[in-house]
Design a protein around this motif. Structure first.
Motif, PDB file in Angstrom:
ATOM      1  N   GLN A  26       0.826  -1.207   0.000  1.00 29.06           N
ATOM      2  CA  GLN A  26       0.000   0.000   0.000  1.00 29.06           C
ATOM      3  C   GLN A  26       0.862   1.260   0.000  1.00 29.06           C
ATOM      4  OE1 GLN A  26      -1.655   1.472   3.581  1.00 29.06           O
ATOM      5  NE2 GLN A  26      -1.724   3.304   2.339  1.00 29.06           N
ATOM      6  N   GLU A  27       1.964   1.236   0.743  1.00 25.00           N
ATOM      7  CA  GLU A  27       2.850   2.397   0.826  1.00 25.00           C
ATOM      8  C   GLU A  27       3.460   2.755  -0.526  1.00 25.00           C
ATOM      9  OE1 GLU A  27       4.231   4.488   3.732  1.00 25.00           O
ATOM     10  OE2 GLU A  27       2.104   4.048   3.884  1.00 25.00           O
ATOM     11  N   ARG A  28       3.625   1.754  -1.386  1.00 22.40           N
ATOM     12  CA  ARG A  28       4.220   2.002  -2.704  1.00 22.40           C
ATOM     13  C   ARG A  28       3.171   2.336  -3.770  1.00 22.40           C
ATOM     14  NH1 ARG A  28       7.448  -2.405  -0.802  1.00 22.40           N
ATOM     15  NH2 ARG A  28       6.196  -3.887  -1.978  1.00 22.40           N
ATOM     16  N   MET A  29       1.897   2.251  -3.413  1.00 20.44           N
ATOM     17  CA  MET A  29       0.808   2.539  -4.350  1.00 20.44           C
ATOM     18  C   MET A  29       0.535   4.032  -4.444  1.00 20.44           C
ATOM     19  SD  MET A  29      -2.491   0.197  -3.690  1.00 20.44           S
ATOM     20  CE  MET A  29      -2.618  -1.397  -4.373  1.00 20.44           C
ATOM     21  N   HIS A  30       0.065   4.442  -5.580  1.00 22.98           N
ATOM     22  CA  HIS A  30      -0.449   5.808  -5.707  1.00 22.98           C
ATOM     23  C   HIS A  30      -1.703   5.903  -4.825  1.00 22.98           C
ATOM     24  CE1 HIS A  30      -2.447   9.309  -7.530  1.00 22.98           C
ATOM     25  NE2 HIS A  30      -1.209   9.693  -7.831  1.00 22.98           N
ATOM     26  N   TRP A  31      -1.885   7.047  -4.179  1.00 16.66           N
ATOM     27  CA  TRP A  31      -2.995   7.200  -3.229  1.00 16.66           C
ATOM     28  C   TRP A  31      -4.357   6.906  -3.855  1.00 16.66           C
ATOM     29  CZ3 TRP A  31      -7.056  10.409  -4.015  1.00 16.66           C
ATOM     30  CH2 TRP A  31      -6.885  11.437  -4.955  1.00 16.66           C
ATOM     31  N   SER A  32      -4.540   7.263  -5.141  1.00 17.28           N
ATOM     32  CA  SER A  32      -5.850   7.057  -5.768  1.00 17.28           C
ATOM     33  C   SER A  32      -6.131   5.568  -5.992  1.00 17.28           C
ATOM     34  CB  SER A  32      -5.953   7.828  -7.087  1.00 17.28           C
ATOM     35  OG  SER A  32      -5.010   7.348  -8.021  1.00 17.28           O
ATOM     36  N   LYS A  33      -5.090   4.802  -6.287  1.00 18.21           N
ATOM     37  CA  LYS A  33      -5.279   3.365  -6.459  1.00 18.21           C
ATOM     38  C   LYS A  33      -5.609   2.717  -5.112  1.00 18.21           C
ATOM     39  CE  LYS A  33      -3.425  -0.763  -8.518  1.00 18.21           C
ATOM     40  NZ  LYS A  33      -2.343  -1.418  -9.208  1.00 18.21           N
ATOM     41  N   TRP A  34      -4.886   3.119  -4.056  1.00 17.62           N
ATOM     42  CA  TRP A  34      -5.184   2.586  -2.719  1.00 17.62           C
ATOM     43  C   TRP A  34      -6.605   2.957  -2.304  1.00 17.62           C
ATOM     44  CZ3 TRP A  34      -5.550  -0.599   0.875  1.00 17.62           C
ATOM     45  CH2 TRP A  34      -5.940  -0.247   2.162  1.00 17.62           C
ATOM     46  N   HIS A  35      -7.038   4.162  -2.625  1.00 18.30           N
ATOM     47  CA  HIS A  35      -8.396   4.594  -2.286  1.00 18.30           C
ATOM     48  C   HIS A  35      -9.433   3.659  -2.919  1.00 18.30           C
ATOM     49  CE1 HIS A  35     -11.623   7.303  -1.140  1.00 18.30           C
ATOM     50  NE2 HIS A  35     -12.061   7.238  -2.378  1.00 18.30           N
ATOM     51  N   LYS A  36      -9.227   3.287  -4.178  1.00 18.09           N
ATOM     52  CA  LYS A  36     -10.160   2.380  -4.865  1.00 18.09           C
ATOM     53  C   LYS A  36     -10.162   0.998  -4.214  1.00 18.09           C
ATOM     54  CE  LYS A  36     -10.037   4.546  -9.390  1.00 18.09           C
ATOM     55  NZ  LYS A  36      -9.590   4.446 -10.775  1.00 18.09           N
ATOM     56  N   VAL A  37      -8.979   0.506  -3.884  1.00 21.18           N
ATOM     57  CA  VAL A  37      -8.866  -0.799  -3.232  1.00 21.18           C
ATOM     58  C   VAL A  37      -9.573  -0.764  -1.882  1.00 21.18           C
ATOM     59  CG1 VAL A  37      -7.228  -2.426  -2.174  1.00 21.18           C
ATOM     60  CG2 VAL A  37      -6.736  -1.448  -4.428  1.00 21.18           C
ATOM     61  N   LYS A  38      -9.309   0.281  -1.093  1.00 23.56           N
ATOM     62  CA  LYS A  38      -9.925   0.410   0.232  1.00 23.56           C
ATOM     63  C   LYS A  38     -11.444   0.514   0.117  1.00 23.56           C
ATOM     64  CE  LYS A  38     -10.059   4.167   2.805  1.00 23.56           C
ATOM     65  NZ  LYS A  38      -9.804   5.309   3.657  1.00 23.56           N
ATOM     66  N   GLN A  39     -11.942   1.295  -0.837  1.00 20.06           N
ATOM     67  CA  GLN A  39     -13.387   1.463  -1.024  1.00 20.06           C
ATOM     68  C   GLN A  39     -14.048   0.128  -1.365  1.00 20.06           C
ATOM     69  OE1 GLN A  39     -13.471   4.623   0.600  1.00 20.06           O
ATOM     70  NE2 GLN A  39     -15.419   4.357  -0.424  1.00 20.06           N
ATOM     71  N   GLN A  40     -13.369  -0.700  -2.149  1.00 20.98           N
ATOM     72  CA  GLN A  40     -13.935  -2.017  -2.492  1.00 20.98           C
ATOM     73  C   GLN A  40     -14.042  -2.897  -1.250  1.00 20.98           C
ATOM     74  OE1 GLN A  40     -15.173  -3.057  -5.654  1.00 20.98           O
ATOM     75  NE2 GLN A  40     -16.061  -4.513  -4.215  1.00 20.98           N
ATOM     76  N   TRP A  41     -13.010  -2.862  -0.394  1.00 22.55           N
ATOM     77  CA  TRP A  41     -13.054  -3.626   0.858  1.00 22.55           C
ATOM     78  C   TRP A  41     -14.178  -3.109   1.760  1.00 22.55           C
ATOM     79  CZ3 TRP A  41     -11.028  -8.045   2.727  1.00 22.55           C
ATOM     80  CH2 TRP A  41     -10.060  -8.666   1.944  1.00 22.55           C
ATOM     81  N   ILE A  42     -14.333  -1.798   1.866  1.00 22.79           N
ATOM     82  CA  ILE A  42     -15.411  -1.219   2.681  1.00 22.79           C
ATOM     83  C   ILE A  42     -16.762  -1.699   2.166  1.00 22.79           C
ATOM     84  CG2 ILE A  42     -16.613   0.930   3.283  1.00 22.79           C
ATOM     85  CD1 ILE A  42     -13.821   2.298   3.280  1.00 22.79           C
ATOM     86  N   GLN A  43     -16.944  -1.635   0.860  1.00 25.53           N
ATOM     87  CA  GLN A  43     -18.219  -2.049   0.256  1.00 25.53           C
ATOM     88  C   GLN A  43     -18.485  -3.533   0.501  1.00 25.53           C
ATOM     89  OE1 GLN A  43     -18.665  -0.918  -3.856  1.00 25.53           O
ATOM     90  NE2 GLN A  43     -20.203  -2.472  -4.217  1.00 25.53           N
ATOM     91  N   ASP A  44     -17.485  -4.380   0.306  1.00 33.15           N
ATOM     92  CA  ASP A  44     -17.664  -5.822   0.514  1.00 33.15           C
ATOM     93  C   ASP A  44     -18.034  -6.120   1.967  1.00 33.15           C
ATOM     94  OD1 ASP A  44     -16.977  -6.149  -2.147  1.00 33.15           O
ATOM     95  OD2 ASP A  44     -14.970  -6.927  -1.734  1.00 33.15           O
ATOM     96  N   ILE A  45     -17.336  -5.491   2.904  1.00 30.61           N
ATOM     97  CA  ILE A  45     -17.612  -5.711   4.330  1.00 30.61           C
ATOM     98  C   ILE A  45     -19.004  -5.176   4.688  1.00 30.61           C
ATOM     99  CG2 ILE A  45     -16.916  -5.101   6.686  1.00 30.61           C
ATOM    100  CD1 ILE A  45     -13.987  -5.088   5.584  1.00 30.61           C
ATOM    101  N   PHE A  46     -19.345  -3.988   4.189  1.00 38.98           N
ATOM    102  CA  PHE A  46     -20.656  -3.390   4.442  1.00 38.98           C
ATOM    103  C   PHE A  46     -21.775  -4.350   4.037  1.00 38.98           C
ATOM    104  CE2 PHE A  46     -24.375  -1.044   3.024  1.00 38.98           C
ATOM    105  CZ  PHE A  46     -24.615  -0.179   4.080  1.00 38.98           C
ATOM    106  N   PHE A  47     -21.674  -4.911   2.835  1.00 38.79           N
ATOM    107  CA  PHE A  47     -22.732  -5.809   2.364  1.00 38.79           C
ATOM    108  C   PHE A  47     -22.803  -7.088   3.186  1.00 38.79           C
ATOM    109  CE2 PHE A  47     -22.490  -3.255  -1.613  1.00 38.79           C
ATOM    110  CZ  PHE A  47     -23.780  -2.757  -1.533  1.00 38.79           C
TER     111      PHE A  47
END
Length: 132
Positions: A26-47
């Protein structure tokens, strides 16, 4: 004799296909790519939290993240502390978005501080939550 009232803990198990990336990746990722990855995890957990017939109650005063177990299919060295930050933030955000807890501060959540890693045939993340 007086009866002692035992507090019964309820539990909820989330079984998420796949495992999150490590903090090092994650530290080596561009912030926007990490944001998309994190949002997908949030959505999966939420559902999973709101799944029909199995949803958690809303408005809890406190929740305990009892355990986080990540199963990987390949045997290699992994530092457990590098996975805790990339799963705990999406988990806490999903708990707040689902209105299960009011905020993701220590007042509302007790965290395990580490994850357990094991090797298995199928990759996945299992999170156990408890409340009174």
């Amino acid at each position: 004799p007086t009866k002692m009232k035992l507090k019964v803990k309820n539990s909820f198990k989330l079984n998420i296909p796949g495992t999150p990336i490590s903090f090092n990746v994650q530290e080596r990722m561009h912030w926007s790519k990490w944001h998309k990855v994190k949002q997908q995890w949030i959505q999966d957990i939420f559902f999973l939290l709101k799944e029909n017939g199995h949803s958690m109650p809303m408005g809890l005063n406190h929740i305990w993240v009892k355990s986080i177990v990540m199963t990987f299919t390949q045997m290699r060295y992994r530092d457990e502390s590098n996975y805790e930050p990339t799963i705990i933030k999406p988990l806490l955000d999903a708990l707040v978005y689902a209105k299960i807890i009011k905020d993701d501060t220590d007042e509302y959540v007790t965290r395990p501080g580490a994850v357990d890693i094991k090797i298995g045939k199928k990759a996945g993340t299992e999170i156990t939550l408890e409340w009174e």
